[in-house]
Motif scaffolding. Sequence first.
Motif, mmCIF file in Angstrom:
data_model
loop_
_atom_site.group_PDB
_atom_site.id
_atom_site.type_symbol
_atom_site.label_atom_id
_atom_site.label_comp_id
_atom_site.label_asym_id
_atom_site.label_seq_id
_atom_site.Cartn_x
_atom_site.Cartn_y
_atom_site.Cartn_z
ATOM 1 N N ALA A 61 54.440 41.550 130.237
ATOM 2 C CA ALA A 61 53.132 42.352 129.709
ATOM 3 C C ALA A 61 53.150 42.039 127.835
ATOM 4 C CB ALA A 61 53.769 43.877 129.676
ATOM 5 N N ASN A 62 54.234 41.493 127.388
ATOM 6 C CA ASN A 62 54.337 41.102 125.890
ATOM 7 C C ASN A 62 54.985 39.941 125.642
ATOM 8 O OD1 ASN A 62 56.940 41.997 125.867
ATOM 9 N ND2 ASN A 62 56.182 43.983 125.807
ATOM 10 N N THR A 63 54.994 39.635 124.296
ATOM 11 C CA THR A 63 55.687 38.401 124.045
ATOM 12 C C THR A 63 57.040 38.460 123.943
ATOM 13 O OG1 THR A 63 53.912 37.950 122.224
ATOM 14 C CG2 THR A 63 56.031 36.725 121.877
ATOM 15 N N GLU A 64 57.683 39.496 123.801
ATOM 16 C CA GLU A 64 59.045 39.748 123.743
ATOM 17 C C GLU A 64 59.485 39.658 125.282
ATOM 18 O OE1 GLU A 64 60.647 43.721 123.007
ATOM 19 O OE2 GLU A 64 62.706 42.913 123.707
ATOM 20 N N GLU A 65 58.723 40.036 126.125
ATOM 21 C CA GLU A 65 59.179 39.751 127.661
ATOM 22 C C GLU A 65 59.005 38.571 128.028
ATOM 23 O OE1 GLU A 65 57.759 44.340 129.641
ATOM 24 O OE2 GLU A 65 57.170 42.563 130.712
ATOM 25 N N VAL A 66 58.175 37.496 127.746
ATOM 26 C CA VAL A 66 57.820 36.235 127.949
ATOM 27 C C VAL A 66 59.078 35.552 127.275
ATOM 28 C CG1 VAL A 66 56.414 34.068 127.063
ATOM 29 C CG2 VAL A 66 55.333 36.201 127.721
#
Length: 489
Positions: A61-66
């Motif tokens: 859902a966001n860059t941190e998760e990627v």
Amino acid sequence: MPDTIIAPVIPTAPVTPAVLEALRTIVGDKGLILDEQGKQPFVTDWRGTNIGTAAVVVRPANTEEVSRVVKLCFDNGIAIVPQGGNTGLMGGATPWPTHSGILLSLGRMNHVLDVDPVGYSMTVEAGCVLQTLQETAAGHDRFFPLSLGAQGSCMIGGNLSTNAGGVQVLRYGNARNLVMGLEVVLPNGDVWNGLRSLKKDNTGYDLKHLFMGAEGTLGIITKAVLKLWPAPKDVCTAWLAIRDPQAAIEILSEAHAASDDNVGSCELMSRACTDMVLRHIPGTQDPLKADTPWFLLLEWSSSRPKAEGAEGMSDKMEQFLGEQLESGRVLDAVIAQSEAQARNMWVIRESVAPASRAEGPGLSYDISVSISKIPAFIEKGIKASLDILPSIRPYPLGHIGDGNLHFSFMGPKGMDRETLKQYSPAITRAVNDLVRDMAGSISAEHGIGIDKIDELAHYRSRIELDTMRSLKRALDPKNIMNPGKILRL
Ligand SMILES: Cc1cc2nc3c(=O)[nH]c(=O)nc-3n(C[C@H](O)[C@H](O)[C@H](O)COP(=O)(O)OP(=O)(O)OC[C@H]3O[C@@H](n4cnc5c(N)ncnc54)[C@H](O)[C@@H]3O)c2cc1C
């Protein structure tokens, strides 16, 4: 998967139950697709010809998760296939059948983070659908020029990763020209924050350009700062029946001055292509019933509104077309009198790919040569292909303002896909040798992906291939980022 392509060796580390649980912790249940039916649309390409596999589709859902997902994969040597709208035409977003890792879909990262109309920029997440971005810009009286047939489903991260072209390159450049900054998750999970809204920035290597056109092999684009332009206010779209491709490039050459440098698009269409669209796409109408094998879609646009009583784009176009009729280059022409008429012209142009899917099996080459060589290329390329398979049906069209032809063929009537495939290697060699002899490119805008991996190796020099391999190995030493795409290594 083209039969002629042997699968490259790619990492085969599995997604173990422990890794799956770790992925679940990062993205939650709604960020995972595990059932075969749910995965099917992600592991099959737009044409339905490349079909791969993935242990799991991961939708952060966001860059941190990627970043956390990529780090997990890096630590475990698990291969990742990044995907946006899955409209790419070279198989770049489709996993190999031997892929044992994950498919990472950016579709949930679809937020426009900032629009700066005064600074003519917007900051967006990679999963934004292209058309949404065009509409967002228009809502601020600005223009985001990237425009292509798949714009209702392709995503900006995919557009940048393929350095997409489309129908406005002539004036605004390829996707890479529309970008000021990027955020990228590197193959080890590190986040490179290059989200700068700067037009000038000469601080060493311009890293953003490494990731654009890399087809997801060097990292995952998560955000971008895009350039905007003034919104077009006076647009004139015309459909021209023309003498031949030589006339097309001469018309374009003269259109620049005649339009006061306002040429936006110049698309060459063969009669075969327009007829195919009219056959398969409901609601399309022939803009001009003219007896010629060639048409040109010409669009001029200005950000200055037409003032009362002043000469506007359509007045200039009318005068220009009169001159071109006299010269014999234009045989007949119609200027769209309404947005609906202009839209119909564009629908015909943009529906060639869907219509060809409905028409049956074919071969398609996305090539470029310098603009002045286009007529000779069309003539020689068609002859070379007909020499190999006399009943093959040529369907050329192209963004000729960019020297880009979609040099396509439909199989002979009644010939099945398997039989056509037997002719494909010889025709491909003939077309691509001609491209090389005319100092052109075997992939103008669609990239390399899986489908052209061996063609790239055949036509690029050792120095170029070695330099590409060095870059890949430096950034992705474990070869986990979209392995077996562009390069076999
Ligand atoms: C009808 C039709 C018309 C088209 N017209 C044109 C045209 O005129 N011009 C043109 O250039 N192309 C055209 N295309 C091809 C295609 O639409 C473009 O290549 C588009 O840019 C792909 O975007 P996507 O989001 O679908 O990418 P995908 O297909 O999902 O991915 C394409 C590649 O980019 C990688 N990728 C995707 N997202 C990311 C990311 N965030 N970070 C890193 N890598 C990523 C994938 O791994 C893959 O290698 C057309 C396609 C169709 C079906």
